[in-house]
Enzyme design. Sequence first.
Site, mmCIF file in Angstrom:
data_model
loop_
_atom_site.group_PDB
_atom_site.id
_atom_site.type_symbol
_atom_site.label_atom_id
_atom_site.label_comp_id
_atom_site.label_asym_id
_atom_site.label_seq_id
_atom_site.Cartn_x
_atom_site.Cartn_y
_atom_site.Cartn_z
ATOM 1 N N LYS A 200 11.886 -26.059 -3.893
ATOM 2 C CA LYS A 200 13.099 -25.784 -3.172
ATOM 3 C C LYS A 200 13.907 -26.872 -3.643
ATOM 4 O O LYS A 200 15.271 -26.585 -3.778
ATOM 5 C CB LYS A 200 12.582 -26.482 -1.627
ATOM 6 N N GLU B 165 19.370 -17.346 1.033
ATOM 7 C CA GLU B 165 19.350 -18.632 2.043
ATOM 8 C C GLU B 165 17.912 -19.115 2.313
ATOM 9 O O GLU B 165 17.879 -20.321 2.601
ATOM 10 C CB GLU B 165 20.335 -18.410 2.937
ATOM 11 N N LYS C 8 0.845 -1.480 -0.024
ATOM 12 C CA LYS C 8 0.335 -0.080 -0.132
ATOM 13 C C LYS C 8 0.752 1.333 -0.038
ATOM 14 O O LYS C 8 0.641 2.224 -0.609
ATOM 15 C CB LYS C 8 -0.997 0.023 1.301
ATOM 16 N N GLU D 96 3.007 -20.795 3.424
ATOM 17 C CA GLU D 96 3.126 -19.783 2.455
ATOM 18 C C GLU D 96 1.726 -18.936 2.445
ATOM 19 O O GLU D 96 0.870 -19.365 3.028
ATOM 20 C CB GLU D 96 3.236 -20.209 1.043
#
Length: 816
Positions: free
Chosen positions: A685, A609, A511, A670
């Site tokens: 991954k 990482e 926003k 997620e």
Amino acid sequence: MQVLKFGGTSVANAENMNKVSSIVQQALARIPQGKTIVVISALGGVTDVLLQSGGLAAAGDESYKEQLQKVEQRHLEAVKALIPVTQQSSVLSWVKQRCNEIEDICNGVFLLGELSARTKDRIVSFGELLSSKIISARLNAQGVENIWADSRELIRTDSHFGSAVVDFPVTNALCSDFFAASTGRLFIMPGFVAADGKGNTTTLGRGGSDYTAAIIAGAVNAQLLEIWTDVSGMMTADPRLVPNARILPNISYQEAMELSHFGAKVIYPPTIQPVMSKNIPVWIKNTFAPEDHGTLIENDSHKNGNNIRGISSIGKIALLSLEGSGMVGIPGFSRRLFESLANDFINVILITQGSSEHSICVGIDEALADKAKLAVDKTFAYEIETGRVEPLRIEKGLAIVALVGDNMKSHPGISGKMFGAIGRNGVNVRAIAQGSSERNISAVISAADVKKAINVLHEDFFETTYKQINLFVAGTGNVGSKLLAQLKQQQQYLQQNMRLQVRIVGMANSKKMVFSDEGIDLDNWRDHLQQGEASDLGRFVETVRSKNLRNSVFVDVTANEMVAQVYDQLLAKSISVVACNKVACSSAYAYYKKLKDLAREYNAFFLFETNVGAGLPVIGTLNDLMRSGDVVTRIQAVLSGTLNFVFNNYDGSRSFAQVVKQAQDEGYTEPDPRLDLSGTDVMRKIMILARESGERLDMEDITNNSFMPASCMVGSVEDFYKEMEKQEAHFKAIYQQAADAGKKLKFVAKFENGKASVGLQHVDAQSDFYHLYGKDNVVLFYTNRYPDQPLVVKGAGAGAEVTASGVFADIIRAAH
Ligand code: ADP
Ligand code: ASP
Ligand code: MG
């Protein structure tokens, strides 16, 4: 004898002139028997206004009259404030007469529509004439007797108006005769002005009052020259560009000369010459803090443990390149080049010539570049026509930065450090010069990069205090807000123990966005962001790029695809990217590769990482193995904290959907939990690990044995939960089958022989995956060095706190 010079700010107004008057009186007391000569600049800014008035008049613009009016007003006010009413009238009428003279000259210029260099010098000389007369009158009024001496009668130059060349034998004789003959003790003189053999007024170049003082000091063999200005000495860098610049207590003549030649405006470059030859010590002192030590310039360079004394810069430089195969091995080309520049009074600031001899590069004042091109192309007209030499190439918009220090000699590694530091910050070097005196290394760079380069160099060479890291954070959600909290908590530790000062210069969420060069206050970042402007990714990136700050790191703590698409624009500007966002590394291989290549090419870091195993050192470990020459043969891993949590907590007593919801509520999924449940996140991954192992892999190349009914994966997240409830029997069956066999369910990813797959497996108590609780991840690396017993990385592999700390660690890595 002693000579004192006061600059424009020291005499800018009546209050400052008062300070000057008391410094002069103290100086007089210091040598009761000797003579004191005081050289005065024009009131601050007056020289510019006079030049501007002349220009306006020549251009037929009548507003020059208003400008002159202002000049008159300022001087009249100074007289009224400084001199008692009873003694004012003669000075006031003298000032008025001089101002009328200026106006008469400008009227002439206006009528003719022409301003010659000679007339310009006449006009501009009034600045110092007026200021020195007022100071002289002020001191007389206070009972400090003095003689006003006209520098035009004592300093003889040639007729090169605007920056005349001093005739030292004549000047020295005039000065020593004059002062020897006079019985006065105190002399007040205008700086900057002189006269040619015909008595025409000339000037010594902008900033030339320093030079006036040095010429006189040299001529009378003064015991001391003091330059009184508005800073407490010569500094390690221009304080306007480098807020952390420090005063240099001592410096050698040569160092002062190099620093001023390369832009340290505090003394006018020619100033050193006349005093150096007579070994006269020069002090730079602050009119506004007379008790400060200041800088002593003398023969010796005091060792101070630092081989570099200062860093300076000059803007508005143009680079001229003369190139051509016809130049190789033929003597005389450089002589003709420099002769043609000298004939047009074009001063050469920097010279480089490659040992191939087929090009000579010269740095000059940008304003003279077009004139230089005409002159040089004319000189080499024949060679250009016959193709032996190219027409002179000109590049504008450049600047020079220079490192200066007597003790750079025979200290290897300084230029390496210099170019390493600016190179890491994406500053492109156009030309390099190092004098054989090894007192100076200079580099030509883009003018837009000067501030960054100077600050980086200052940090690397002078600041043992800290290195500044400038962060731009995109995303203030779960991970972002944790990261900001950790940064705030660690700020002090980083400064004290790692000498890092981390500033959040920009911050954005979907926003709002906000920027602050001083760093956003981490106690109130939410308020700052709330008051920011509407968010716009394009403008955010453009601002990050155009701020051009040193040690910049862009931190992506979003899961947004658009954000992942801007990394290339940042890396190409040497801005490091730290991402917990997996989109970029799991997008098409070509983009992943492009980002890795850009990072290498532009000396930036691209660190992610947290893309695998949150804060666990998975990618770092893999990178270390690869760098040291190991070869990965197989990777087996449980990479979904979410799925691990779900299968560790699901036993049919609560619905599968409820357990998934709990994982989401606790922040282990997620933002869209379907990415986890479908196995897509695990695919991403294992793909990233495979890519980091050197395999060229795309999502299509990975087999996904999904356990999710297809019906759950359509519609909204809400539909997804509803549909899972409906499919409870399916999940129960999966669980029961494993439980009946005494096994656990694990969602396992595998990479071997260039192939990757993901899917649910039954694991027994012998498996490395059996004892894996909560939201833990585990990665087994089988490599040439770890053929049977794998290298294992295991621990909490999800959660905002650990992810934020992984991002934090990457930021610190990027800072080094
Ligand atoms: P004056 O009017 O007294 O001659 P100047 O403006 O010519 O003063 O020079 C003083 C200014 O030079 C300082 O205010 C400072 O901003 C600038 N400067 C640039 N480089 C340096 C440096 N290395 N050390 C000190 N001052 C510097
Ligand atoms: N007044 C002149 C200038 O502004 C000389 C000086 O101040 O040194 O350039
Ligand atoms: Mg000056």
